[in-house]
Every structure is written in C-alpha cells, then in structure tokens.
Design a protein around this motif. Structure first.
Motif: not given
Length: 59
Positions: A8, A11, A38, A42-43, A45-46, A54, A56
């Motif tokens: 995390k 990321k 990817t 991530w962006k 989701k954040y 973030l 795993e």
C-alpha cells in the motif's frame, strides 16, 4: 512474466508522483515497472474508496 506485488505504501508513493504533475505516467511506469493502466486503476480505487482500497487482497 511474474506479477510484481506492491505494498500500500508503494502504491501511495507512486500515486503521489503521478498526482504531483512533475512526472509523466510513462516515466513512472518505466521507473517502477508498472503498467500505466494499473496506475490509473489504483488512482480510481483510491479516489472512490480511499487508502484501504490499495491493500493487497489476501491470497
């Protein structure tokens, strides 16, 4: 090709570089061996679910 797992914290550091506007997604992608899609995922989701998104998933 083996998939690299990022913590995390890693990321978040990558997203910080992306958001600061001083690094292109291509540069970040090459430096950290992460697909640009990817990073964008991530962006997303954040932005939707915050830092905890973030983490795993447990194997």
């Amino acid at each position: 090709m083996a998939r690299i797992k990022y913590s995390k914290a890693e990321k978040l550091a990558i997203l910080h570089l992306y958001k600061d506007g001083h690094h292109s997604i291509a540069d970040i992608s090459a430096k950290f061996s992460v697909d640009p899609r990817t990073i964008r995922e991530w962006k997303r989701k954040y932005e939707v679910n915050g830092e905890d998104s973030l983490e795993e998933a447990a194997s």
